[in-house]
Design an enzyme around this catalytic site. Structure first.
Site, PDB file in Angstrom:
ATOM      1  CD  GLU A  11      39.169  22.613  26.420  1.00  0.00           C
ATOM      2  OE1 GLU A  11      38.493  23.209  25.538  1.00  0.00           O
ATOM      3  OE2 GLU A  11      38.835  21.525  26.915  1.00  0.00           O
ATOM      4  CB  SER A  31      36.084  19.684  21.894  1.00  0.00           C
ATOM      5  OG  SER A  31      36.213  20.548  22.990  1.00  0.00           O
ATOM      6  CG  ASP A  41      39.992  19.278  24.647  1.00  0.00           C
ATOM      7  OD1 ASP A  41      38.773  19.092  24.497  1.00  0.00           O
ATOM      8  OD2 ASP A  41      40.669  18.686  25.513  1.00  0.00           O
ATOM      9  CD  GLU A  54      40.795  15.469  24.697  1.00  0.00           C
ATOM     10  OE1 GLU A  54      39.892  15.699  25.523  1.00  0.00           O
ATOM     11  OE2 GLU A  54      40.612  15.537  23.465  1.00  0.00           O
TER      12      GLU A  54
END
Length: 179
Positions: A11, A31, A41, A54
Site C-alpha cells: 500500500e 483502513s 486503503d 482498495e
C-alpha cells in the site's frame, strides 16, 4: 514477512507511486479492521479525478475480495464523490486497476482477480495515471478515423459515451442527458 506487513508495504508503495505521478494521495489511516468505519486503503486525486482504491497483492495466487469489502468501497466512493477502483499487484508485476464491476464474481459472492486477467485486461499504472492510453486493433486498422464504410460520427459519439459509463468516467444520469 507476515501477510499484513507485506500488504502494508505494498500500500505504501502504491501511495508513493501515485505521489510520484503527481496525485495528491493518502493511505487511509486505520483502513481495514482497525476502525468500525469502512475506509478504502488509498485516496488519490489529480484535481480532476478522484479515486477510492482498495489495494490487494499476492505472490501469485488469485486475489480475492469479499463482497462486503467491495460493497463498502462502492458505498464510500459514491458518498465521497470518487471513482471506486481495485488495485492489484502480483509479485514481480506492476499495479493493475479494475472497476469492481469488471471483476469475476464467485458463486459465494466474493470477487476474484487472476494474474492472467490482471495482465490482460487490467489498466496498467501508466494508463491509470494518464501517461499512456490503450489503443485497440480496430483503432490501429482505421487510423482512429471512420472510413466511408465505417460507422457514422453520431454512432461513434454514442459509443464513446457508453464506454465512458462502462469505464466509470461518466455517471449513467449524465449519459442519459447527453444521449
Amino acid at each position: 514477512m507476515s501477510a499484513n506487513r507485506k500488504g502494508d508495504r505494498r500500500e505504501r508503495e502504491l501511495v508513493n507511486a501515485l505521489d510520484g505521478a503527481g496525485f495528491a494521495v493518502m493511505r487511509a489511516p486505520a483502513s481495514g479492521a482497525a476502525t468500525e468505519r469502512e475506509l478504502p486503503d488509498v485516496l488519490a486525486g489529480d484535481g480532476e479525478t478522484f479515486y477510492a482504491i482498495e489495494a490487494k497483492s499476492s505472490a501469485g495466487d488469485p486475489i480475492y475480495l469479499t463482497g462486503e469489502e467491495v460493497e463498502a468501497l462502492l458505498f464510500f466512493a459514491r458518498n465521497f464523490g470518487a471513482k471506486a477502483r481495485i488495485a492489484v499487484r502480483f509479485d514481480r508485476e506492476d499495479w493493475y486497476f479494475f472497476h469492481p464491476g469488471d471483476l469475476y464474481t464467485t458463486d459465494a459472492g466474493s470477487y476474484r482477480v487472476k494474474k492472467e486477467k490482471a495482465l490482460g485486461d487490467g489498466t496498467d499504472f501508466p494508463e491509470f495515471v494518464g501517461d499512456t492510453e490503450k489503443v485497440t486493433l480496430d483503432e490501429v486498422g482505421t487510423g482512429g478515423t471512420a472510413t466511408e464504410d465505417g460507422p457514422d460520427p453520431e454512432t461513434e459519439e454514442r459509443r464513446g459515451i457508453l464506454e465512458a459509463v462502462r469505464d466509470g468516467h461518466m455517471p449513467v444520469e449524465d449519459a442519459l442527458d447527453v444521449l
